[in-house]
Enzyme design. Structure first.
Site: not given
Ligand code: G3I
Length: 352
Positions: A156, A262
């Site tokens: 991005e 995605e």
């Molecule tokens: O599961 C952990 C948990 O164990 C922990 O305690 C907690 C602490 O912050 O984090 C949890 O993980 C989270 C994870 O999602 C699983 O739910 C992360 O915080 C959170 O940042 C993460 O969000 C992801 C996001 O990107 C940021 O990395 C989303 O799942 C993921 O689907 C999203 O994907 C992005 C692509 O990378 C780029 N394009 C857009 C897309 C959607 O936003």
């Protein structure tokens, strides 16, 4: 019984009857596995937590031949506040892919949303910053050398509205050259992996697509080791017909590999449009995306990745993006049954 109470009961009975009719489940779809129908790898974003569910694993292995880590291979998980690296969760994803013969797509090395402490501590010293930048990329991409078939090296880079490029820690420290520099170190770490730029709204925002392609052109002119372009394809169900085809056509004109990286189609928003109409739109878009990728020369068809396996696994069903909590953005419903979008994907490929 008061008239108003009678009216309430009558209307709730009518509603129940109506719902009763609406609840007659459509005949379940039975489709061949997605990966059997597609003339390209079919991928899914997966997470360590979801892999604990045997039904999820079975559905994933039956339909997909490539995986992307939803978040475990990102800087937010790997880079610790003391500057050390933790690969425990990323290795679980890589190990699952290896044990099940799945292609692994690395996601992602550099993303504008991150400005972690270890890098902020050296932000004022360009050579120290670049050493840390190189060290991170070499360590992460180097760890999965020989397994990762590709990496989203920079995720991005284009501004939300398409006017220029995102301001971020990486650009502040290294200038826009942060992109070519990341590609350089990723290539040094892994001589084989296809190195990608990855962005979203390239279908719905032609200006953003043009700005993205200007960056691509500059990088190619510099001889940067850019091998592919990821169009995330997070869509809304009412996206105009032909928008996906136009985007993939423009991206493929570079001659680089194309990754629908995605794919999902949210049903959130547009309250005046019925859920059924949005699901029809979702199917239409799945078919158009499949057809557009399949129409490319085989050397340019990198993969088609959905951002999750079942609706309930989607990022659009989890905070902070969950909306009303019942989004249905993917090819398989909460119970793993294929939806109209999966049928449209396969129908389009059957035509290709
Ligand atoms: O599961 C952990 C948990 O164990 C922990 O305690 C907690 C602490 O912050 O984090 C949890 O993980 C989270 C994870 O999602 C699983 O739910 C992360 O915080 C959170 O940042 C993460 O969000 C992801 C996001 O990107 C940021 O990395 C989303 O799942 C993921 O689907 C999203 O994907 C992005 C692509 O990378 C780029 N394009 C857009 C897309 C959607 O936003």
């Amino acid at each position: 019984m008061t008239p108003s109470r009678r009216a309430v009961i009558a209307s709730s009975l009518a509603l129940a009857a109506c719902r009763g009719q609406a609840q007659t489940p459509p005949a379940p779809l039975t489709l061949p596995p997605l990966k059997r129908v597609a003339p390209f790898p079919v991928g899914a974003a997966i997470s360590v937590g979801a892999l604990e569910d045997p039904a999820y694993r079975a559905l994933l292995l039956a339909n997909f031949s490539q995986v992307t880590a939803d978040w475990e291979m990102k800087m937010e998980q790997i880079l610790q506040s003391d500057g050390t690296f933790s690969f425990a969760k990323a290795d679980l994803i890589a190990e699952f892919a290896r044990e099940n013969g799945l292609r692994l797509h690395g996601h992602n090395l550099i993303w504008y949303i991150y400005s972690p402490e270890p890098f902020q501590r050296v932000a004022g010293d360009r050579s120290a910053f670049e050493r840390a930048y190189a060290n991170y990329i070499l360590a992460v991409a180097g760890r999965y050398r020989g397994q990762a078939v590709g990496w989203d090296v920079v995720n991005e880079p284009v501004a939300e509205d398409g006017e220029g490029y995102r301001d971020c820690l990486w650009r502040q420290a290294l200038g826009m050259n942060y992109v070519a520099t990341a590609l350089k170190y990723a290539r040094q770490a892994d001589p084989e992996a296809v190195l990608f730029l990855n962005d979203y709204n390239l279908e719905s925002n032609p200006k953003k697509r043009a700005t993205f392609l200007r960056l691509v052109e500059d990088l190619m002119k510099q001889g940067a080791p850019l091998g592919g372009l990821g169009t995330q394809t997070h869509l809304e169900a009412d996206l105009a017909p032909g928008a996906i085809k136009a985007a993939i056509r423009d991206l493929a004109a570079t001659g680089l590999k194309i990754h629908v990286s995605e794919f999902d189609v949210t049903l959130q928003g547009h309250p005046l449009t019925s859920r059924a109409a949005k699901l029809n739109g979702q199917a239409r878009l799945a078919g158009e995306a499949a057809e557009a990728l399949a129409a490319l020369p085989s050397a340019q068809r990198y993969a088609f990745t959905t951002w999750g396996v079942r609706d309930k696994d989607s990022w659009l069903r989890h905070a902070p993006n969950a909306g009303d909590g019942d989004d249905s953005p993917l090819f398989f419903d909460d119970d793993g049954r294929p939806k109209a979008a999966a049928a449209a994907f396969e129908r389009a490929l059957g035509r290709s």
